[in-house]
Design an enzyme around this catalytic site. Structure first.
Site, PDB file in Angstrom:
ATOM      1  N   ARG A   1       0.960  -1.111  -0.086  1.00  0.00           N
ATOM      2  CA  ARG A   1      -0.042  -0.078   0.112  1.00  0.00           C
ATOM      3  C   ARG A   1       0.921   1.272  -0.098  1.00  0.00           C
ATOM      4  O   ARG A   1       1.990   1.209   0.433  1.00  0.00           O
ATOM      5  CB  ARG A   1      -0.933  -0.044   1.079  1.00  0.00           C
ATOM      6  CG  ARG A   1      -2.135  -0.827   1.166  1.00  0.00           C
ATOM      7  CD  ARG A   1      -3.070  -0.538   0.171  1.00  0.00           C
ATOM      8  NE  ARG A   1      -4.346  -1.333   0.136  1.00  0.00           N
ATOM      9  CZ  ARG A   1      -4.552  -2.496  -0.731  1.00  0.00           C
ATOM     10  NH1 ARG A   1      -3.238  -2.803  -1.480  1.00  0.00           N
ATOM     11  NH2 ARG A   1      -5.525  -3.136  -0.624  1.00  0.00           N
TER      12      ARG A   1
ATOM     13  N   GLU B   1      -5.932   6.555  -6.134  1.00  0.00           N
ATOM     14  CA  GLU B   1      -6.004   6.010  -7.222  1.00  0.00           C
ATOM     15  C   GLU B   1      -7.567   6.123  -7.906  1.00  0.00           C
ATOM     16  O   GLU B   1      -8.279   6.290  -7.061  1.00  0.00           O
ATOM     17  CB  GLU B   1      -6.227   4.378  -6.749  1.00  0.00           C
ATOM     18  CG  GLU B   1      -4.516   4.132  -6.367  1.00  0.00           C
ATOM     19  CD  GLU B   1      -4.412   2.689  -6.045  1.00  0.00           C
ATOM     20  OE1 GLU B   1      -5.169   1.712  -6.334  1.00  0.00           O
ATOM     21  OE2 GLU B   1      -3.243   2.091  -5.750  1.00  0.00           O
TER      22      GLU B   1
ATOM     23  N   HIS C   1      -1.994  -0.778 -10.173  1.00  0.00           N
ATOM     24  CA  HIS C   1      -2.673  -1.733  -9.312  1.00  0.00           C
ATOM     25  C   HIS C   1      -3.137  -2.976  -9.780  1.00  0.00           C
ATOM     26  O   HIS C   1      -4.368  -3.250  -9.412  1.00  0.00           O
ATOM     27  CB  HIS C   1      -3.724  -0.928  -8.347  1.00  0.00           C
ATOM     28  CG  HIS C   1      -4.056  -1.522  -7.044  1.00  0.00           C
ATOM     29  ND1 HIS C   1      -4.294  -0.580  -5.929  1.00  0.00           N
ATOM     30  CD2 HIS C   1      -3.785  -2.588  -6.595  1.00  0.00           C
ATOM     31  CE1 HIS C   1      -4.520  -1.293  -4.786  1.00  0.00           C
ATOM     32  NE2 HIS C   1      -3.990  -2.675  -5.139  1.00  0.00           N
TER      33      HIS C   1
END
Length: 349
Positions: A266, A295, A314
């Site tokens: 993360r 994001e 991601h």
């Protein structure tokens, strides 16, 4: 009389058939409406009145959980590796254990992590993108299949316009030291794969015994040793109060100026400003990252234009196989509850 179960995430067909022997199953949440199409308010109403609630990515805060508990919820499961979408404090106060699926995507992330390491070490994305943009190409040919009979085909000459000069030639993973920050399910899978490349693993995890780390052929080290000696550092830290922004200028100042950071965990564990500055000024050599502080990543984020950074959107944790592993683990939790057996995957935080 069958119990009532509401299901928001996919379970393997055979496991679902087994569960349906005990339960009437209702589909809700993202399993019903599609990924990203569900609000917490929708989930709250759709999952109200069920003894067993199985979530995927749906959010369940204080008000939602209190409503479900009041309406008879006794089991809740979240098919995620880190169930931060659910207020576990409310559940603990009500003495309701939270089942989750730790390590469900550990292989997916570990394989992707190795890919990022190779991409950063060997300039893969930089050179591939360069060719697609038209850099370092030859003249057009009227017939691309009409080639001379040359035994040693090379991309030459080696001058200032050569790809080696422009992109850099990179380095081998073999013989290098990989620092693994956080030796949990994913960190261990990365370490095992990196060892197959001939890397030496320096693992830092203050919550794990050295014996468990060294049983895998890795070396358990303190933080300063990992930072000082590693050629690459792979981040596998959860986001908790103690880890937010922990990867900062203090870390970077102790690292080799050629070292590369890889992050598939993360972004919140890295101090964003310190990270950008360290990459821009050459305090560290580069990075390969799959996660961001916001994001989708803002189009003007400086990392996107840095030639020493590999950026992906991601993608590490999702494969066509992950839903199966996650569903299998959650099915085991549900069945254990139904059979009044001990559950294996209970969130402790």
């Amino acid at each position: 009389m069958k119990k009532k179960l509401v299901l928001c995430t996919q379970l393997p067909e055979k496991r679902l058939e087994e569960i349906e022997q005990y339960c009437d199953v209702t589909v809700a949440g993202e399993l019903k409406h599609g990924k990203g199409n569900v609000t917490e308010e929708m989930t709250r109403e759709e999952c109200d009145g069920y003894e067993i609630v199985v979530l995927g990515d749906e959010n369940a805060g204080t008000d939602t959980l209190n409503q479900w508990i009041s309406s008879g919820m006794k089991f809740i499961g979240v098919a995620k590796g880190t169930p931060v979408t659910v207020d576990n404090e409310v559940l603990k106060a009500a003495n309701i254990p939270l089942s989750y699926t730790p390590g469900r995507n550990r292989v997916a992330v570990a394989e992707y992590n190795i890919g990022l390491m190779l991409a950063a070490a060997r300039k893969l994305t930089l050179s591939a993108a360069g060719l697609q943009k038209g850099e370092h190409l030859g003249e057009k040919m009227s017939d691309i299949y009409d080639v001379p009979d040359v035994k040693n085909v090379i991309w030459g000459p080696l001058d200032e316009n050569h790809p080696y000069t422009d992109y850099g030639i990179g380095f081998e993973l073999y013989g290098k030291k990989l620092g693994v920050a956080g030796y949990g399910a994913i960190g261990r899978e990365v370490a095992v794969r990196a060892k197959a490349f001939g890397m030496e693993i320096l693992a830092y995890d203050p919550y794990l015994s050295a014996d468990k780390i060294e049983a895998d052929g890795c070396k358990a080290v303190d933080l300063d040793t990992m930072l000082k000696e590693s050629d690459m550092i792979s981040i596998h830290l959860p986001v908790v109060d103690l880890t937010k922004g922990i990867v900062n200028k203090d870390w970077f100042s102790k690292m080799k100026p050629t070292a590369i950071i890889v992050n598939t965990a993360r972004a919140a564990v890295i101090d964003q400003k310190d990270f950008v500055e360290a990459l821009e000024t050459g305090i560290i050599g580069g990075a390969a990252i799959d996660v961001y502080w916001k994001e989708p990543v803002p189009s003007n984020h400086p990392l996107l234009s840095m030639r020493n950074v590999v950026c992906t959107p991601h993608m590490a944790g999702l494969t066509t196989d992950v839903d199966h592993w996650s569903g299998e683990m959650m099915s085991q939790e549900v069945l254990a509850y139904l059979k009044d057996e001990d559950r294996k995957y209970i969130w402790k935080r």
